[in-house]
Design a protein around this motif. Structure first.
Motif, short mmCIF file in Angstrom:
data_model
loop_
_atom_site.label_atom_id
_atom_site.label_comp_id
_atom_site.label_asym_id
_atom_site.label_seq_id
_atom_site.Cartn_x
_atom_site.Cartn_y
_atom_site.Cartn_z
N VAL A 5 0.84 -1.19 0.00
CA VAL A 5 0.00 0.00 0.00
C VAL A 5 0.87 1.25 0.00
CG1 VAL A 5 -1.89 -1.18 1.18
CG2 VAL A 5 -0.20 0.09 2.53
N ILE A 6 0.31 2.32 -0.53
CA ILE A 6 0.98 3.62 -0.56
C ILE A 6 0.35 4.49 0.51
CG2 ILE A 6 1.48 5.66 -1.96
CD1 ILE A 6 1.06 3.84 -4.45
N VAL A 7 1.18 5.05 1.38
CA VAL A 7 0.66 5.88 2.46
C VAL A 7 1.02 7.35 2.30
CG1 VAL A 7 0.60 3.97 4.09
CG2 VAL A 7 2.63 5.40 3.98
N ALA A 8 1.91 7.66 1.37
CA ALA A 8 2.25 9.06 1.09
C ALA A 8 2.88 9.14 -0.29
CB ALA A 8 3.20 9.64 2.14
N ALA A 9 2.63 10.24 -0.99
CA ALA A 9 3.20 10.46 -2.32
C ALA A 9 3.45 11.95 -2.48
CB ALA A 9 2.26 9.95 -3.40
N VAL A 10 4.67 12.30 -2.80
CA VAL A 10 5.06 13.71 -2.85
C VAL A 10 6.06 13.93 -3.97
CG1 VAL A 10 6.90 13.39 -1.15
CG2 VAL A 10 5.89 15.65 -1.45
N ARG A 11 6.08 15.13 -4.51
CA ARG A 11 7.04 15.45 -5.56
C ARG A 11 7.49 16.89 -5.44
NH1 ARG A 11 5.06 18.37 -10.07
NH2 ARG A 11 2.79 18.65 -10.18
N THR A 12 8.60 17.18 -6.07
CA THR A 12 9.01 18.57 -6.23
C THR A 12 8.19 19.20 -7.35
OG1 THR A 12 10.67 18.13 -7.93
CG2 THR A 12 11.39 17.96 -5.63
N PRO A 13 8.16 20.53 -7.43
CA PRO A 13 7.75 21.12 -8.71
C PRO A 13 8.70 20.61 -9.78
CG PRO A 13 8.18 22.82 -7.05
CD PRO A 13 8.68 21.53 -6.49
N VAL A 14 8.25 20.57 -11.01
CA VAL A 14 9.15 20.17 -12.10
C VAL A 14 9.76 21.44 -12.68
CG1 VAL A 14 9.36 19.00 -14.30
CG2 VAL A 14 7.77 18.13 -12.58
N GLY A 15 11.09 21.49 -12.66
CA GLY A 15 11.79 22.66 -13.17
C GLY A 15 12.11 22.51 -14.64
N LYS A 16 12.04 23.61 -15.37
CA LYS A 16 12.42 23.56 -16.78
C LYS A 16 13.94 23.56 -16.91
CE LYS A 16 12.02 28.59 -17.44
NZ LYS A 16 11.30 29.66 -18.17
N ARG A 17 14.43 23.23 -18.09
CA ARG A 17 15.87 23.16 -18.32
C ARG A 17 16.52 24.50 -17.99
NH1 ARG A 17 18.11 21.18 -24.05
NH2 ARG A 17 16.53 22.66 -24.72
N ASN A 18 17.56 24.42 -17.16
CA ASN A 18 18.29 25.61 -16.70
C ASN A 18 17.39 26.58 -15.94
OD1 ASN A 18 20.67 24.65 -17.94
ND2 ASN A 18 20.05 25.54 -19.89
N GLY A 19 16.33 26.03 -15.34
CA GLY A 19 15.41 26.84 -14.57
C GLY A 19 15.76 26.85 -13.09
N SER A 20 14.75 27.03 -12.26
CA SER A 20 14.98 27.27 -10.83
C SER A 20 15.66 26.11 -10.13
CB SER A 20 13.65 27.56 -10.15
OG SER A 20 13.08 28.75 -10.64
N LEU A 21 15.40 24.88 -10.53
CA LEU A 21 15.96 23.73 -9.83
C LEU A 21 17.32 23.30 -10.35
CD1 LEU A 21 12.81 21.43 -9.36
CD2 LEU A 21 13.59 23.36 -7.99
N SER A 22 17.80 23.96 -11.38
CA SER A 22 19.05 23.53 -12.02
C SER A 22 20.27 23.74 -11.13
CB SER A 22 19.24 24.25 -13.35
OG SER A 22 19.38 25.65 -13.16
N SER A 23 20.15 24.58 -10.13
CA SER A 23 21.29 24.83 -9.23
C SER A 23 21.40 23.79 -8.11
CB SER A 23 21.17 26.22 -8.61
OG SER A 23 20.02 26.31 -7.79
N ILE A 24 20.44 22.87 -8.04
CA ILE A 24 20.40 21.91 -6.94
C ILE A 24 20.97 20.57 -7.38
CG2 ILE A 24 18.92 20.73 -5.27
CD1 ILE A 24 16.90 22.96 -5.61
N HIS A 25 21.91 20.06 -6.61
CA HIS A 25 22.48 18.74 -6.89
C HIS A 25 21.36 17.70 -6.84
CE1 HIS A 25 24.91 15.12 -6.40
NE2 HIS A 25 25.99 15.83 -6.66
N PRO A 26 21.35 16.74 -7.77
CA PRO A 26 20.26 15.76 -7.79
C PRO A 26 20.13 14.93 -6.52
CG PRO A 26 22.00 15.18 -9.36
CD PRO A 26 22.26 16.57 -8.92
N ALA A 27 21.22 14.69 -5.81
CA ALA A 27 21.11 13.98 -4.53
C ALA A 27 20.38 14.83 -3.51
CB ALA A 27 22.49 13.60 -4.01
#
Length: 380
Positions: A5-27
C-alpha cells in the motif's frame, strides 16, 4: 498474505531546463522529497528497509548509487540502504514495482520508492560519451544506427495516421489542463515547494497556456524534414524528483498511518527497440489480463507524454476517452525528468484518484530500448 500500500506520495515542482531547480544537486533534490515523506507522515526513517530510486543518466553527479547518497544527504540513519534502478523513462515506476514485490514477498515492511533526474546538470546522453552501449551482437541483429526516439515517434504518427494538427491540439490540451489544475490548487497537496536562493518554487515551470494551433504549426519538425514531431508536441527537458512511502497494511496500522491506495497489479513488457515507444499498448493489455479488470473499469489513466503520438496511438488502440487520460496535464506541459517521471505520474494519479473518488487508475510509460511498465492502483 502481504500487500503493498501507498501511504504518502510527494514530488518537487518540475523545473524547466536551466530553470529554478538547475542549481540543486540531484542527490539534494532527492533528499528534499525524502525529508517531506518524514515531515508529512511522522515516520521514523530508521524503520525504512530500503530506498529504491530511479535514475536514467547514472553518470557524474547521478552516479555512485544516488539512492544511497540521497538517504545520507537527507540525514537518515546510516543503517538505511538504497539502490538505484535504470529502466529508462520508467525507472521510478519500476522502483515502485520492485518495492511492491519486496513488500508482498516479505523482504520489506516499509520502503520508499521514487526517483530523480537533473537534466540541466546531467544532459540526456551524458552516459554514452565513453563508447557505445551497443555491442557487436546487438548491431548484427538491429543494425549500426542508434535507436532514435524522435524518429520512433514519427513512425508511430505514420502508422496510426495521426496528423500534425492532432498532435498539436493534444499538446495544447496538455498545457491547458496543467494550467487549470495549477490555478485550482489541485497540485498543492502533492508538491513540496523547494526554496532556491531564498525564493520558494511552488509550481511546475514548463506550463504555457494560451497557445494556438496556428502558432504551433509554425514550428519546424525536430527529427524529420517532412515530419510532424516538434518541440511543442514532445515532452520537455526537466529537473525533478518524487517519492512514495510504501508499506504492508499491517506495517501501516502499526505505524498509525492510513493507506491511500494499494498496488493492485503491476506488469512490464519488452517491445521492438524501434520504434521503441509502442510498449504501453502491450503493457496495458498485460496488466489488464493479470488484474482481471477491463479497460472500462479504469477511471483515470496516466500515459506518459514522451511524445503526443505515443498517447494518441495508445488511446486509439483502447478506444479510451481522452478526457480520462492525463486529466491534470502531462509531460508535454509539466515536463519529463526521466528517472523521476514514473513516480511523478503516480503521485499525480493517486492525488487525482483521491480527489475524484476514483477506484482504479492505470499508469503506463514507454521506455528506451523498447520496454514499458504498467501499474494499476486501487483506491482505499
Amino acid at each position: 498474505m502481504n500487500d503493498a500500500v501507498i501511504v504518502a506520495a510527494v514530488r518537487t515542482p518540475v523545473g524547466k531546463r536551466n530553470g529554478s531547480l538547475s542549481s540543486i544537486h540531484p542527490a539534494d533534490l532527492s533528499a528534499h522529497v525524502l525529508d517531506q515523506i518524514v515531515e508529512r507522515t511522522g515516520i521514523d526513517p530508521g524503520t525504512v528497509d530500503d530506498v529504491v530510486w530511479g535514475c536514467v543518466s547514472q553518470v557524474g553527479e547521478q552516479t555512485f548509487d544516488i539512492a544511497r547518497t540521497a538517504v545520507l544527504s537527507a540525514g537518515w540513519p546510516e543503517s538505511v540502504p538504497g539502490t538505484t534502478v535504470d529502466r529508462q523513462c520508467g525507472s521510478s515506476q519500476q522502483a515502485v514495482h520492485f518495492a511492491a514485490a519486496g513488500l508482498i514477498s516479505g523482504q520489506y515492511d516499509v520502503v520508499v520508492a521514487g526517483g530523480v533526474e537533473s537534466m540541466s546538470r546531467i544532459p540526456m546522453g551524458s552516459a554514452q560519451t565513453n563508447g557505445s552501449p551497443l555491442g557487436r551482437r546487438y548491431r548484427e541483429r538491429y543494425g549500426d544506427e542508434f535507436p532514435n526516439q524522435g524518429i520512433g515517434a514519427e513512425m508511430i504518427a505514420d502508422k496510426w495516421a495521426i496528423s500534425r494538427t492532432q498532435l498539436d491540439e493534444f499538446a495544447l490540451a496538455s498545457h491547458e489542463r496543467a494550467a487549470r489544475a495549477t490555478a485550482a490548487g489541485y497540485f498543492d497537496a502533492e508538491i513540496a515547494p523547494v526554496v532556491v536562493d531564498g525564493v520558494k518554487v511552488t509550481t511546475d515551470e514548463g506550463i504555457r497556456a494560451g497557445g494556438t494551433v496556428e502558432k504551433l504549426a509554425s514550428l519546424k519538425p525536430a527529427f524529420r524534414e517532412d515530419g510532424r514531431i516538434t518541440a511543442a508536441n514532445a515532452s520537455q527537458i526537466s529537473d525533478g524528483s518524487a517519492a512514495l512511502l510504501m508499506m504492508t497494511s499491517a506495517a501501516a496500522t502499526a505505524a498509525g498511518l492510513t493507506p491511500l491506495a494499494r498496488v493492485h497489479t503491476a506488469a512490464v513488457v519488452g517491445s521492438a527497440p524501434m520504434p521503441m515507444l509502442t510498449g504501453p499498448i502491450p503493457a496495458t493489455h498485460k496488466v489488464l489480463a493479470k488484474s482481471g479488470l477491463k479497460i472500462d473499469d479504469i477511471g483515470v489513466f496516466e500515459v506518459n507524454e514522451a511524445f503526443a503520438s505515443v498517447v494518441l496511438a495508445w488511446a486509439s488502440e483502447f478506444d479510451v476517452d481522452l478526457a480520462t487520460v492525463n486529466p491534470r496535464g502531462g509531460a508535454i506541459a509539466l515536463g519529463h525528468p526521466l528517472g523521476g517521471s514514473g513516480a511523478r505520474l503516480m503521485t499525480t494519479m493517486l492525488h487525482h484518484m483521491r480527489a475524484e473518488n476514483i477506484r482504479y487508475g492505470l499508469q503506463t510509460m514507454c521506455e528506451g530500448g523498447g520496454q514499458a511498465n504498467a501499474t494499476i492502483l486501487e483506491l482505499l
